[in-house]
Design a protein around this motif. Structure first.
Motif: not given
Length: 324
Positions: A245-246, A248-249, A252-253, A306-307
């Motif tokens: 995951f970055t 930013s990700q 967001d998560l 999202n995941a």
């Protein structure tokens, strides 16, 4: 011969660590009165609800709600000794110290007599499960009581400790809520030795001190339990972030997970948010979610867009899962 003061760490009892719960509602020594009032109210509702079609075996919604409320009326409790500071685990303290074992037996006996469901850590395989899970739960200390209560499904754990002196036996019991570790109450009791310090006499006095301490601690526990159930049933939810995951990700998560769960459940408390872990306590409406599996299914549905989710372990109080 004996020393003037012989001190030892005896015990800890698990029932559901943090802030004292001293402002709970006044304890009602006769909970059957409250249950009777609730049953009468549900009976009145049943008279107004049309009988369901399809046979007498189907229950009305109000009757089912009463069954659910009644089943959650008392907490599940786990009892285990406090760590002695000697490097021994709680189980080793019980095994090596006859007085600690006597204390645990006395507390367990009190609770079972009061019709509580009491959990116990029995067998090496269960202990292995707890140790393995410790590596998967973020920011937990080396507290086998806390971990065992999560794994085995206790709502509350109580730690006990004490000392023996020439003149008396002193016992202290502390109750904690499992999902958060919040301190619910403490109680101390003392029993005089009356000049008798034989092993038989000390064992009897240790057990008597435990029985003496438990009623007041029980009141504090039930005051908390009654008050907290109004917020919902608590579940500790630990999500391990797997894969790449970055930054930013991950942000967001975190935002999506917390905000979505807060919209769905009665309340959500955030314990830890890191690049590897989301650690929450979810307060779920028992009228909508009967158990931890249903709570997990709801969380999985929310996060699906999202995941990818994977169930690692689910017990009565703990939901452990991976996010990818």
């Amino acid at each position: 011969m004996y020393m003037k003061k012989t001190s030892f760490i005896l015990f800890s009892c698990l029932l559901l660590a943090g802030t004292a719960c001293s402002n709970g509602p006044k304890y009602n020594p006769d909970p059957s009165l409250a249950r009777d009032r609730a049953q009468n109210a549900y009976s009145e509702l049943d008279e107004k609800v049309p009988a369901p079609q399809g046979g007498a075996s189907q229950k009305s919604a109000s009757a089912a709600a009463f069954d659910m409320q009644n089943s959650a009326s008392t907490p599940t409790i786990m009892v285990m000794p406090a760590k002695s500071g000697s490097g021994k685990s709680e189980l080793e303290v019980v095994t090596d110290n006859p007085m600690s074992k006597a204390m645990m037996e006395s507390i367990n006996g009190y609770l079972t007599q009061k019709k509580y469901e009491v959990k116990s850590l029995e067998g090496q395989s269960q202990l292995d499960d707890v140790i393995k899970m410790q590596n998967d739960i973020a920011n937990t200390d080396d507290d086998m009581s806390y971990l065992a209560s999560l794994v085995l499904g206790a709502d509350i754990y109580v730690k006990y400790s004490g000392s023996v002196q020439t003149d008396n036996v002193v016992v202290e019991v502390n109750a904690y809520e499992t999902s958060t570790g919040r301190l619910l109450g403490s109680q101390t009791a003392e029993v005089k030795n009356n000049g008798h310090v034989s092993q038989t006499n000390l064992r009897a006095n240790v057990q008597a001190a435990a029985r003496k301490a438990m009623p007041n601690l029980e009141k504090k526990i039930l005051a908390y339990w009654s008050s907290d159930l109004q917020k919902g049933v608590q579940y500790k939810v630990v999500m391990n972030l797997k894969g790449e995951f970055t930054d930013s990700q991950i942000e967001d998560l975190h935002d999506f997970t917390v905000s979505s769960l807060k919209k769905t459940f009665n309340s959500v408390t955030v314990n830890v948010l890191t690049e590897k872990t989301i650690d929450l306590v979810v307060y779920a409406d028992p009228g909508r979610y009967a158990d931890s599996q249903e709570v997990y299914s709801e969380i999985r549905k929310i996060l699906k867009s999202n995941a990818e989710t994977k169930k690692i372990n689910i017990t009565k109080k703990l939901i452990l899962m991976d996010l990818r």
